[in-house]
Design a protein around this motif. Sequence first.
Motif, PDB file in Angstrom:
ATOM      1  N   LEU A  40       0.982  -0.858  -0.024  1.00  0.00           N
ATOM      2  CA  LEU A  40      -0.004  -0.134  -0.134  1.00  0.00           C
ATOM      3  C   LEU A  40       0.750   1.522   0.317  1.00  0.00           C
ATOM      4  O   LEU A  40       0.571   2.051  -0.719  1.00  0.00           O
ATOM      5  CB  LEU A  40      -0.861  -0.137   0.975  1.00  0.00           C
ATOM      6  N   ASP A  41       2.161   0.670   1.047  1.00  0.00           N
ATOM      7  CA  ASP A  41       2.697   2.221   0.440  1.00  0.00           C
ATOM      8  C   ASP A  41       3.464   2.542  -0.829  1.00  0.00           C
ATOM      9  O   ASP A  41       4.078   3.770  -1.107  1.00  0.00           O
ATOM     10  CB  ASP A  41       4.213   2.306   2.059  1.00  0.00           C
TER      11      ASP A  41
ATOM     12  N   ALA B 119       3.312   5.828  -3.380  1.00  0.00           N
ATOM     13  CA  ALA B 119       4.473   6.474  -3.272  1.00  0.00           C
ATOM     14  C   ALA B 119       4.673   6.534  -5.064  1.00  0.00           C
ATOM     15  O   ALA B 119       5.837   7.492  -5.117  1.00  0.00           O
ATOM     16  CB  ALA B 119       5.820   5.771  -3.306  1.00  0.00           C
ATOM     17  N   ARG B 120       3.890   5.478  -5.340  1.00  0.00           N
ATOM     18  CA  ARG B 120       4.509   5.495  -7.151  1.00  0.00           C
ATOM     19  C   ARG B 120       3.044   6.337  -7.654  1.00  0.00           C
ATOM     20  O   ARG B 120       2.863   6.956  -8.271  1.00  0.00           O
ATOM     21  CB  ARG B 120       4.474   4.634  -8.086  1.00  0.00           C
ATOM     22  N   ASP B 121       1.605   6.805  -6.640  1.00  0.00           N
ATOM     23  CA  ASP B 121       0.706   6.833  -7.113  1.00  0.00           C
ATOM     24  C   ASP B 121       0.302   8.137  -6.313  1.00  0.00           C
ATOM     25  O   ASP B 121      -0.313   7.702  -5.115  1.00  0.00           O
ATOM     26  CB  ASP B 121      -0.259   6.596  -7.762  1.00  0.00           C
ATOM     27  N   SER B 122       0.958   9.479  -5.843  1.00  0.00           N
ATOM     28  CA  SER B 122       0.508  10.078  -5.126  1.00  0.00           C
ATOM     29  C   SER B 122      -0.967  10.177  -5.368  1.00  0.00           C
ATOM     30  O   SER B 122      -1.349  10.704  -3.961  1.00  0.00           O
ATOM     31  CB  SER B 122       0.956  11.401  -5.124  1.00  0.00           C
ATOM     32  N   HIS B 123      -1.807  10.555  -6.459  1.00  0.00           N
ATOM     33  CA  HIS B 123      -3.408  10.398  -6.256  1.00  0.00           C
ATOM     34  C   HIS B 123      -3.750   9.104  -5.974  1.00  0.00           C
ATOM     35  O   HIS B 123      -5.177   9.144  -5.106  1.00  0.00           O
ATOM     36  CB  HIS B 123      -3.634  10.909  -7.202  1.00  0.00           C
ATOM     37  N   PHE B 124      -3.825   8.021  -5.219  1.00  0.00           N
ATOM     38  CA  PHE B 124      -4.346   6.944  -4.570  1.00  0.00           C
ATOM     39  C   PHE B 124      -4.823   7.563  -3.789  1.00  0.00           C
ATOM     40  O   PHE B 124      -3.454   6.936  -2.189  1.00  0.00           O
ATOM     41  CB  PHE B 124      -3.191   5.909  -4.863  1.00  0.00           C
TER      42      PHE B 124
ATOM     43  N   LEU C 137       2.154  -4.785  -7.208  1.00  0.00           N
ATOM     44  CA  LEU C 137       3.237  -3.929  -8.503  1.00  0.00           C
ATOM     45  C   LEU C 137       3.934  -5.103  -9.146  1.00  0.00           C
ATOM     46  O   LEU C 137       4.903  -5.366  -8.747  1.00  0.00           O
ATOM     47  CB  LEU C 137       3.415  -2.703  -7.234  1.00  0.00           C
ATOM     48  N   LYS C 138       3.922  -4.544 -10.600  1.00  0.00           N
ATOM     49  CA  LYS C 138       4.552  -5.628 -11.284  1.00  0.00           C
ATOM     50  C   LYS C 138       5.147  -4.620 -12.242  1.00  0.00           C
ATOM     51  O   LYS C 138       4.106  -3.391 -12.939  1.00  0.00           O
ATOM     52  CB  LYS C 138       4.256  -6.421 -12.505  1.00  0.00           C
ATOM     53  N   GLU C 139       6.370  -3.703 -12.279  1.00  0.00           N
ATOM     54  CA  GLU C 139       7.530  -2.662 -12.844  1.00  0.00           C
ATOM     55  C   GLU C 139       6.522  -1.928 -12.934  1.00  0.00           C
ATOM     56  O   GLU C 139       6.253  -0.576 -12.146  1.00  0.00           O
ATOM     57  CB  GLU C 139       7.419  -3.181 -14.710  1.00  0.00           C
ATOM     58  N   ASP C 140       5.801  -1.783 -14.341  1.00  0.00           N
ATOM     59  CA  ASP C 140       5.044   0.109 -14.164  1.00  0.00           C
ATOM     60  C   ASP C 140       3.738   0.146 -14.087  1.00  0.00           C
ATOM     61  O   ASP C 140       2.894   0.346 -14.289  1.00  0.00           O
ATOM     62  CB  ASP C 140       5.131   0.619 -15.631  1.00  0.00           C
ATOM     63  N   ARG C 141       3.293  -0.893 -13.115  1.00  0.00           N
ATOM     64  CA  ARG C 141       1.739  -1.778 -13.696  1.00  0.00           C
ATOM     65  C   ARG C 141       1.814  -2.296 -11.992  1.00  0.00           C
ATOM     66  O   ARG C 141       2.066  -2.888 -10.977  1.00  0.00           O
ATOM     67  CB  ARG C 141       1.273  -3.023 -14.200  1.00  0.00           C
TER      68      ARG C 141
ATOM     69  N   SER D 202       1.915   7.034 -15.871  1.00  0.00           N
ATOM     70  CA  SER D 202       1.576   8.429 -15.804  1.00  0.00           C
ATOM     71  C   SER D 202      -0.009   8.252 -14.629  1.00  0.00           C
ATOM     72  O   SER D 202      -0.623   7.611 -14.395  1.00  0.00           O
ATOM     73  CB  SER D 202       0.483   9.214 -17.319  1.00  0.00           C
ATOM     74  N   PRO D 203       0.126   9.479 -13.981  1.00  0.00           N
ATOM     75  CA  PRO D 203      -0.722  10.274 -13.030  1.00  0.00           C
ATOM     76  C   PRO D 203      -1.948   9.769 -13.382  1.00  0.00           C
ATOM     77  O   PRO D 203      -3.579   9.292 -12.851  1.00  0.00           O
ATOM     78  CB  PRO D 203      -0.465  10.953 -12.092  1.00  0.00           C
ATOM     79  N   THR D 204      -2.799  10.093 -15.003  1.00  0.00           N
ATOM     80  CA  THR D 204      -3.824  10.411 -15.723  1.00  0.00           C
ATOM     81  C   THR D 204      -4.297   9.354 -16.131  1.00  0.00           C
ATOM     82  O   THR D 204      -5.449   9.121 -16.699  1.00  0.00           O
ATOM     83  CB  THR D 204      -3.948  11.809 -16.331  1.00  0.00           C
ATOM     84  N   ASN D 205      -3.295   8.559 -16.238  1.00  0.00           N
ATOM     85  CA  ASN D 205      -4.251   6.540 -16.925  1.00  0.00           C
ATOM     86  C   ASN D 205      -4.827   6.153 -15.801  1.00  0.00           C
ATOM     87  O   ASN D 205      -4.942   5.884 -14.784  1.00  0.00           O
ATOM     88  CB  ASN D 205      -3.171   5.436 -16.622  1.00  0.00           C
ATOM     89  N   PRO D 206      -6.084   5.624 -16.823  1.00  0.00           N
ATOM     90  CA  PRO D 206      -7.199   5.401 -15.755  1.00  0.00           C
ATOM     91  C   PRO D 206      -6.994   3.651 -15.158  1.00  0.00           C
ATOM     92  O   PRO D 206      -6.434   3.067 -15.427  1.00  0.00           O
ATOM     93  CB  PRO D 206      -8.670   5.373 -17.299  1.00  0.00           C
ATOM     94  N   TRP D 207      -8.116   3.265 -14.331  1.00  0.00           N
ATOM     95  CA  TRP D 207      -7.687   2.301 -13.502  1.00  0.00           C
ATOM     96  C   TRP D 207      -9.396   1.332 -14.754  1.00  0.00           C
ATOM     97  O   TRP D 207     -10.098   1.930 -14.961  1.00  0.00           O
ATOM     98  CB  TRP D 207      -7.947   1.844 -12.136  1.00  0.00           C
TER      99      TRP D 207
END
Length: 207
Positions: free
Chosen positions: A66-67, A71-76, A146-150, A192-197
């Motif tokens: 979670l942390d 750290a990777r997505d400040s909007h989460f 978390l796997k690389e950029d995913r 990118s932080p704007t990428n959607p879930w």
Amino acid sequence: MPWELLFLALIAVVVLFQLYNVLGRRVGFKADDKPTVPKTDDAEGPFSRPGQEAKPQPERLRMPNLDALKARDSHFNEVNFVEKAREAYEQIVLAFNRGEIEGLKDRLSESVYGVFAKAVEARGEQKAINVSFVDAPKTDLDQIELKEDRAMVRVRFLSELLYELTDPEGGEPKKAHRRTAEFWTFQKNLKSPTNPWILSRVEAAKA
């Protein structure tokens, strides 16, 4: 009055008077009553004795990764995420049962959309007239990977659906309940932080 009854009445008065002296009149609980807290050598927190250091409380357990995700997505935010996941779950389930999945393409991975499309096609005209949730689905954050950029977040849903089904013989619609327990995995590209879930996997869970 017979002497026996008078004698018994006097005894009753004496007994009641003794109880009054021992117990008093007050009964029940008042707002200003304060419970007494026993003082011990191991007292902690607000009941610590002056000069005594409070023992550190154990930290609340946090979900693994979670942390790292924050750290990777400040909007989460896990609370907001669970609420949004529940809303997405309701909308996707209702759209799927109505056979209206065209508008879901941007919210589903290609593989999930393909499975949904085949299921809708195989069902044909045999679909419910109306589908609704009996109560708000129970939603719990289950796992973060978390796997690389995913980032992949798995959510557990427990729900109960009410179906109104058409009668092949032209009679009144029939109602049916169905309970489901599923894991839905939502995936996001963290570049990118704007990428959607998007919904990337659906699997059965234990109720």
